[in-house]
Design a protein around this motif. Structure first.
Motif, mmCIF file in Angstrom:
data_model
loop_
_atom_site.group_PDB
_atom_site.id
_atom_site.type_symbol
_atom_site.label_atom_id
_atom_site.label_comp_id
_atom_site.label_asym_id
_atom_site.label_seq_id
_atom_site.Cartn_x
_atom_site.Cartn_y
_atom_site.Cartn_z
ATOM 1 N N ALA A 223 0.829 -1.207 0.000
ATOM 2 C CA ALA A 223 0.000 0.000 0.000
ATOM 3 C C ALA A 223 0.863 1.257 0.000
ATOM 4 O O ALA A 223 0.509 2.271 -0.610
ATOM 5 N N VAL A 224 2.014 1.205 0.678
ATOM 6 C CA VAL A 224 2.943 2.329 0.672
ATOM 7 C C VAL A 224 3.508 2.503 -0.730
ATOM 8 O O VAL A 224 3.614 3.636 -1.244
ATOM 9 N N ASN A 225 3.868 1.405 -1.381
ATOM 10 C CA ASN A 225 4.381 1.485 -2.742
ATOM 11 C C ASN A 225 3.338 2.085 -3.692
ATOM 12 O O ASN A 225 3.675 2.860 -4.588
ATOM 13 N N THR A 226 2.081 1.736 -3.479
ATOM 14 C CA THR A 226 1.021 2.291 -4.308
ATOM 15 C C THR A 226 0.946 3.805 -4.157
ATOM 16 O O THR A 226 0.783 4.541 -5.136
ATOM 17 N N SER A 227 1.089 4.283 -2.916
ATOM 18 C CA SER A 227 1.071 5.732 -2.688
ATOM 19 C C SER A 227 2.262 6.419 -3.348
ATOM 20 O O SER A 227 2.183 7.604 -3.698
ATOM 21 N N ALA A 228 3.361 5.691 -3.490
ATOM 22 C CA ALA A 228 4.575 6.262 -4.088
ATOM 23 C C ALA A 228 4.613 6.094 -5.598
ATOM 24 O O ALA A 228 5.562 6.562 -6.251
ATOM 25 N N ARG A 229 3.604 5.463 -6.163
ATOM 26 C CA ARG A 229 3.609 5.204 -7.608
ATOM 27 C C ARG A 229 3.657 6.511 -8.386
ATOM 28 O O ARG A 229 2.929 7.472 -8.095
ATOM 29 N N ASP A 230 4.549 6.569 -9.387
ATOM 30 C CA ASP A 230 4.734 7.781 -10.180
ATOM 31 C C ASP A 230 4.963 7.368 -11.631
ATOM 32 O O ASP A 230 6.092 7.066 -12.032
ATOM 33 N N GLY A 231 3.875 7.345 -12.413
ATOM 34 C CA GLY A 231 3.993 6.880 -13.784
ATOM 35 C C GLY A 231 4.417 5.434 -13.836
ATOM 36 O O GLY A 231 3.794 4.564 -13.225
ATOM 37 N N ASP A 232 5.520 5.189 -14.525
ATOM 38 C CA ASP A 232 6.027 3.822 -14.632
ATOM 39 C C ASP A 232 6.982 3.471 -13.488
ATOM 40 O O ASP A 232 7.511 2.354 -13.458
ATOM 41 N N GLY A 233 7.240 4.413 -12.607
ATOM 42 C CA GLY A 233 8.174 4.156 -11.515
ATOM 43 C C GLY A 233 7.600 4.542 -10.170
ATOM 44 O O GLY A 233 6.372 4.536 -9.974
ATOM 45 N N TYR A 234 8.483 4.873 -9.252
ATOM 46 C CA TYR A 234 8.082 5.198 -7.885
ATOM 47 C C TYR A 234 8.851 6.424 -7.411
ATOM 48 O O TYR A 234 10.011 6.630 -7.770
ATOM 49 N N ASP A 235 8.175 7.222 -6.605
ATOM 50 C CA ASP A 235 8.806 8.397 -6.013
ATOM 51 C C ASP A 235 8.293 8.540 -4.585
ATOM 52 O O ASP A 235 7.131 8.886 -4.366
ATOM 53 N N PHE A 236 9.163 8.242 -3.626
ATOM 54 C CA PHE A 236 8.785 8.348 -2.216
ATOM 55 C C PHE A 236 8.977 9.768 -1.676
ATOM 56 O O PHE A 236 8.646 10.030 -0.528
#
Length: 439
Positions: free
Chosen positions: A98-111
């Motif tokens: 769920a944390v990764n989902t919140s950090a989702r940014d397009g095709d990648g992740y941004d925390f």
């Protein structure tokens, strides 16, 4: 951070030197120096001396002794001010899906957006240390959550961008992705310029602490960081690579800390990942580990993890100078998907530990005091992290009443031996140099 006052000894020397010079000038001119008990030296003019001082015969002359210069006191050298710096440490960084989902940014992740509310707290530290409880995924593999964690690869650079200097990596999830996960995690931390300790890619790396060097007032403060975990959840550690994860062995930790000091470390910090989850009161094992490290006289600060709830901050007898050693038994969670909906309500928050270090010009460095700050994760508000003191009136999905309740639980858990800090510190110099561990 308080600033140093002007050296009073230097201020006192300057008026005395000026007075002495004025006295010499007055006496050299033949002036009377009232109330001093001093007799002026003769002027050195023979005719004037003969008129003022009759001799026994007309041929008598008065010889003037050579003038002896009065030495001007040398100004007392101004000592270099003490180096004062802060070390901050946080709790478990646990990337549930769920944390990764919140950090989702397009095709990648941004925390970055999740961590951003604490930017000033990281930037204000002289040395900022996180606890990366989970491995980062090898290239080509997607993130995963409980029970086999694998965090997005972008997380390492996101932490560096916020201002973290390094992380401890020894935890019960260290080998969730096997040795390849260990290698990947440390490679990505290296690429981001972050220090790391607790897991290793070689035997030499496993034996070495992570060292940080901080330059202040023309001298260097060397801080060594060690880390260990109680186990790996039954996940196998490669038989030919036992050094890939540091397990808790206080005798071995003390040997490493001693070696670090012999190699020039001014301070030694130890991160301990142990023992029982969701329990506020430290276990007997935690207390024993902490006291053994305090009794060794070579460990300055112990930073605890794993319980996922805040635990007390205490000062134990012993320490390098015999006047005690601070221990934070458990810092709770820094970033996770936990709160009262799944677990103990205390899992929604954690402690931000601030250790103040004083390093005088003519003595050893020491941890002079510690403080704690209540931090929380707004799970329903996109997993944004906050210092509770900064959202007392509410923020995100959290009402003022909920913020007060969370703060109260943290306050109760932290105890009363260390004070609470409610605003960020200010860095006292340039960022530390991260000294690479041997490979």
């Amino acid at each position: 951070m308080a600033r140093h006052a002007r050296n009073p000894r230097r201020s006192a020397v300057v008026p005395r030197a000026l007075a002495a010079l004025a006295l010499v000038a007055a006496v050299g001119a033949g002036a009377a120096v009232a109330g001093t008990g001093l007799v002026p030296w003769p002027s050195g003019n023979k005719q004037a001396d003969a008129q003022a001082s009759p001799g026994p015969t007309e041929h008598a002359t008065t010889s003037s002794p050579p003038a002896t210069p009065t030495p001007t006191p040398s100004p007392t050298p101004t000592p270099e001010p003490d180096s004062e710096l802060t070390i901050v440490a946080t709790g478990d960084l646990l990337t549930h899906m769920a944390v990764n989902t919140s950090a989702r940014d397009g095709d990648g992740y941004d925390f970055g957006p999740l961590l951003a509310p604490l930017d000033d707290w990281v930037a204000g530290a002289d040395l900022a240390l996180c606890h990366l409880e989970v491995p980062l995924v090898p290239e080509g593999r997607g993130p995963s959550g409980f029970p086999i964690f694998g965090a997005p690869r972008e997380l390492a650079q996101n932490l560096a961008d916020q201002g973290w200097d390094g992380c401890s990596t020894a935890s019960n999830h260290s080998v969730d992705l096997g040795f390849r996960g260990v290698e990947t995690t440390l490679d990505l931390l290296d690429e981001a310029g972050l220090g790391h300790v607790g897991t290793a890619r070689s035997e030499a790396e496993g034996a070495a602490p992570q060292v940080y060097e901080l330059e202040r007032h023309g001298r260097t403060t060397r801080i060594a960081h060690l880390a260990a975990t109680y186990g790996t959840n039954g996940m196998p550690v490669d038989a030919d690579k036992p050094w890939s994860v540091q397990l808790i062995d206080t005798e071995q930790i003390v040997e490493q800390a001693t070696a670090a000091r012999e190699d020039g470390a001014d301070l030694v910090l130890v991160s301990i990942h142990c023992c029982v989850e969701y329990v506020t009161e430290p276990t007997d094992q935690q207390v024993q580990i902490g006291q053994e490290l305090a009794d060794s006289g070579v460990v300055d600060l112990v930073i605890g993890h794993h319980a996922h709830v805040p635990q007390p901050v205490a000062r134990l007898e012993g320490g390098p100078h015999g006047d005690g050693m601070w221990i934070a038994y458990g810092l709770g969670n820094f970033l996770s998907n936990q709160d009262g909906a799944c677990c103990s309500s205390r899992t929604d928050s954690g402690l931000w530990l601030t250790a103040h270090v004083r390093h005088p010009d003519d003595g050893p460095a020491r941890v002079s005091e510690v403080e704690w700050t209540a931090v929380t994760v707004d799970r329903r508000g996109g997993h944004r992290t906050h210092a509770l003191a900064e959202i007392a009136d509410g923020g995100g999905s959290l009402s003022a009443e909920e913020v007060a309740a969370r703060h109260g639980r943290v306050l109760e858990a932290a105890g009363d031996e260390a004070p609470e800090r409610t605003e960020p510190t200010e860095a006292t110099g340039p960022p530390p140099v991260v000294v690479p561990r041997p490979r």
